[in-house]
Design a protein around this motif. Structure first.
Motif, short mmCIF file in Angstrom:
data_model
loop_
_atom_site.label_atom_id
_atom_site.label_comp_id
_atom_site.label_asym_id
_atom_site.label_seq_id
_atom_site.Cartn_x
_atom_site.Cartn_y
_atom_site.Cartn_z
N MET A 59 21.11 149.01 -35.15
CA MET A 59 20.66 147.67 -34.83
C MET A 59 20.06 147.05 -36.09
N ASN A 60 19.93 145.74 -36.08
CA ASN A 60 19.31 145.05 -37.20
C ASN A 60 17.84 145.47 -37.33
N PRO A 61 17.31 145.57 -38.56
CA PRO A 61 15.92 146.03 -38.74
C PRO A 61 14.91 145.19 -37.96
N GLU A 62 15.19 143.88 -37.84
CA GLU A 62 14.23 143.02 -37.15
C GLU A 62 14.37 143.08 -35.63
N ASP A 63 15.37 143.80 -35.15
CA ASP A 63 15.63 143.88 -33.70
C ASP A 63 14.85 145.05 -33.12
N ALA A 64 13.94 144.75 -32.21
CA ALA A 64 13.12 145.81 -31.61
C ALA A 64 13.89 146.63 -30.58
N GLN A 65 15.07 146.19 -30.20
CA GLN A 65 15.84 146.84 -29.15
C GLN A 65 16.58 148.06 -29.69
N LEU A 66 16.58 149.14 -28.93
CA LEU A 66 17.32 150.34 -29.30
C LEU A 66 18.79 150.17 -28.92
N PRO A 67 19.70 150.91 -29.56
CA PRO A 67 21.08 150.95 -29.06
C PRO A 67 21.07 151.40 -27.61
N ALA A 68 21.98 150.87 -26.80
CA ALA A 68 21.96 151.11 -25.36
C ALA A 68 22.00 152.59 -25.01
N ILE A 69 22.78 153.38 -25.77
CA ILE A 69 22.91 154.80 -25.46
C ILE A 69 21.57 155.52 -25.62
N GLU A 70 20.71 154.98 -26.55
CA GLU A 70 19.36 155.53 -26.74
C GLU A 70 18.37 154.89 -25.77
N GLU A 71 18.52 153.62 -25.54
CA GLU A 71 17.62 152.90 -24.64
C GLU A 71 17.63 153.50 -23.25
N ARG A 80 18.23 156.61 -22.46
CA ARG A 80 18.05 158.06 -22.48
C ARG A 80 17.18 158.52 -21.30
N GLY A 81 17.66 159.50 -20.59
CA GLY A 81 16.96 160.01 -19.41
C GLY A 81 17.31 159.26 -18.15
N GLY A 82 17.96 158.09 -18.30
CA GLY A 82 18.32 157.27 -17.15
C GLY A 82 19.81 157.04 -17.06
N THR A 83 20.18 155.80 -16.75
CA THR A 83 21.58 155.45 -16.48
C THR A 83 22.00 154.28 -17.34
N LEU A 84 23.16 154.42 -17.98
CA LEU A 84 23.78 153.33 -18.73
C LEU A 84 25.03 152.90 -17.97
N VAL A 85 25.04 151.66 -17.50
CA VAL A 85 26.17 151.12 -16.75
C VAL A 85 27.00 150.26 -17.69
N LEU A 86 28.28 150.55 -17.77
CA LEU A 86 29.20 149.80 -18.63
C LEU A 86 30.20 149.06 -17.74
N THR A 140 21.94 160.88 -21.03
CA THR A 140 22.16 159.54 -20.51
C THR A 140 23.37 159.57 -19.60
N ARG A 141 23.16 159.22 -18.35
CA ARG A 141 24.29 159.21 -17.41
C ARG A 141 25.07 157.91 -17.59
N ILE A 142 26.37 158.04 -17.76
CA ILE A 142 27.23 156.87 -17.90
C ILE A 142 27.86 156.55 -16.55
N VAL A 143 27.68 155.32 -16.10
CA VAL A 143 28.39 154.82 -14.92
C VAL A 143 29.30 153.70 -15.41
N ALA A 144 30.60 153.95 -15.38
CA ALA A 144 31.58 152.98 -15.87
C ALA A 144 32.15 152.20 -14.70
N ILE A 145 32.23 150.89 -14.87
CA ILE A 145 32.78 150.02 -13.83
C ILE A 145 34.07 149.40 -14.34
N SER A 146 35.14 149.65 -13.60
CA SER A 146 36.44 149.09 -13.97
C SER A 146 36.75 147.92 -13.05
N ASN A 147 37.16 146.81 -13.63
CA ASN A 147 37.38 145.59 -12.86
C ASN A 147 38.77 145.02 -13.15
#
Length: 444
Positions: A219-231, A233-239, A266-273
């Motif tokens: 991520m950009n240095p000024e961006d406080a947000q973590l990459p989603a895969i890290e953000e 962590r321990g929970g669920t990432l829905v794509l 990180t649990r991945i939940v993928a949604i196909s549309n």
């Protein structure tokens, strides 16, 4: 209905707090006043449904100490500080600690009203989001949103409960508008990760480079947000829209999945549309990624397969919209019930929501029919009907159940009133309610 916002006014000078209260009351606000910070703290807490306006200079606990206490309890509580003339350093410090804004004496009452309006709007959004987060962390509440007694919906709820307890990655597919994102929320809420991070990314909403950075960094240095895969962590990432990932990003996602331990961090939940006829998730994804994601799989059923759930959903939705627009819900005739059951619903629940809202608006105007709302976009003035026929008995029973359900709701569970309106003896009504799984207690 949005919760009414309060304004707590804290000032040791009685005339000042009364004049502020009177001005804001004239602007339509519900105010309450306190002569000291100590008194106010007995009432103000993390769930206070409003904002605070406080003087800085007060005996005992002063405004800065008061502000720090409030921020420690709820950093999202908007606090407007009243400072003395020319006391800029104090105002800057208050903003640094977390004040929403400040008013400098002598202040313009209109300026105060403007700040109060902004602050209460901000607070309302925070409170609404908290309610939503609590609802999304409550699997029971989410299951209530998955309305229906059809076999396919019973199976869907069972699948969610089973796979929610598992810890592998999940692929959710189904037609557009079926509620796949709601199912993803329910999966997260039904398992051991319920209290952990839930991060949702729409893959189709980003250009490839931006999506790569959002998912994996850097991520950009000024961006406080973590990459989603890290953000997540321990929970669920829905794509969402997983099928739109490029080959390059599919490879990076597969690598990220393979690098995780078991159970997955990180649990991945993928949604196909996929909307293209004849194309599946397996066609769109590289095979190794597909099989990693689809080891656990949920296919959300289309609305046309849900039978009389269609009428139940239409009734609930039209009631919600009639409350919103301040009018009566439309009464559905037997013919209209059959049309709702026969329609193919290519847009599924999303389309049903649209039809229910437009039906309420038509009813308010006293014109239009449900059939007119089900006209095809492609066939001039011809109602679109599914080719999946049903026995007449099913149409009759679905309409009968809807009629009893609606009448019970309208009369708030009064058996006598329902018997009178439908001209049914009590025994017959009891038998039909038992047959259709209707409980009087649900309507009281």
């Amino acid at each position: 209905m949005a919760q009414a916002m309060k304004i707590a006014i804290v000032d040791d000078e009685q005339d000042m707090r009364q004049s502020i209260s009177q001005w804001l009351a004239l602007s339509g606000y519900d105010t309450e006043t306190f002569g000291s910070a100590e008194d106010a703290l007995k009432v103000l807490g993390p769930e206070y449904p409003g904002i605070v306006i406080s003087d800085i200079k007060m005996p005992g606990m002063d405004g800065m100490q008061f502000l720090k206490k409030l921020m420690g309890s709820d950093s999202a509580l908007p606090v407007i500080m009243i400072t003395g003339h020319g006391d800029v350093p104090m105002a800057v410090e208050a903003m640094r600690v977390g004040a929403f804004d400040f008013l400098e004496k002598p202040f313009n009452p209109d300026r105060m009203s403007e700040l109060a309006k902004k602050a209460t709007a901000t607070r309302r959004l925070v409170m609404d989001n908290r309610v939503l987060r609590r609802e999304l962390s409550d699997g029971g509440q989410l299951m209530k949103k998955l309305i229906g007694q059809s076999p396919v919906m019973e199976r869907l709820r069972e699948d969610i409960l089973d796979l929610g307890q598992a810890d592998g990655h999940v692929l959710i597919d189904g037609e557009t508008g079926t509620g796949k994102t709601l199912v993803a929320h329910a999966l997260h809420a039904a398992g051991g990760r319920a209290g952990k991070k839930f991060v949702l990314i729409s893959c189709s909403a980003f250009e490839e480079d931006a999506l790569s950075k959002r998912l994996f960094g850097p991520m950009n240095p000024e961006d406080a947000q973590l990459p989603a895969i890290e953000e997540a962590r321990g929970g669920t990432l829905v794509l969402e829209d997983i099928e739109t990932l490029s080959e390059t990003l599919q490879a990076r996602l597969l690598s990220a999945i393979n690098e995780q331990g078991t159970p997955a961090e990180t649990r991945i939940v993928a949604i196909s549309n996929l909307q293209e006829a004849g194309r599946t998730s397996e066609d769109a994804l590289r095979s190794d990624l597909f099989y990693r994601l689809a080891a656990l799989r949920i296919t959300v059923p289309p609305l046309r397969q849900r039978g009389e759930d269609i009428l139940t959903l239409f009734t609930r939705l039209s009631e919600q919209f009639s409350d919103e627009y301040g009018c009566d819900a439309p009464q559905v005739s037997a013919q209209e019930a059959a049309q709702l059951l026969q329609a193919p619903w290519p847009g599924n629940v999303r389309q049903l929501i649209n039809v229910a809202e437009r039906a309420v608006l038509q009813s308010r105007r006293g014109s239009g029919t449900i059939a007119s709302l089900l006209m095809s976009d492609h066939e001039e003035m011809q109602p679109v009907m599914t080719t999946e026929g049903k026995p007449l008995k099913e149409y009759v029973e679905a309409f009968e159940r809807m009629l009893i359900d609606n009448t019970m709701r309208r009369h708030k569970g009064s058996i006598a009133s329902v018997m009178d309106e439908l001209c049914l003896p009590r025994r017959t009504l009891n038998e039909k309610m038992a047959k259709y799984g209707l409980q009087r207690s649900d309507y009281l």
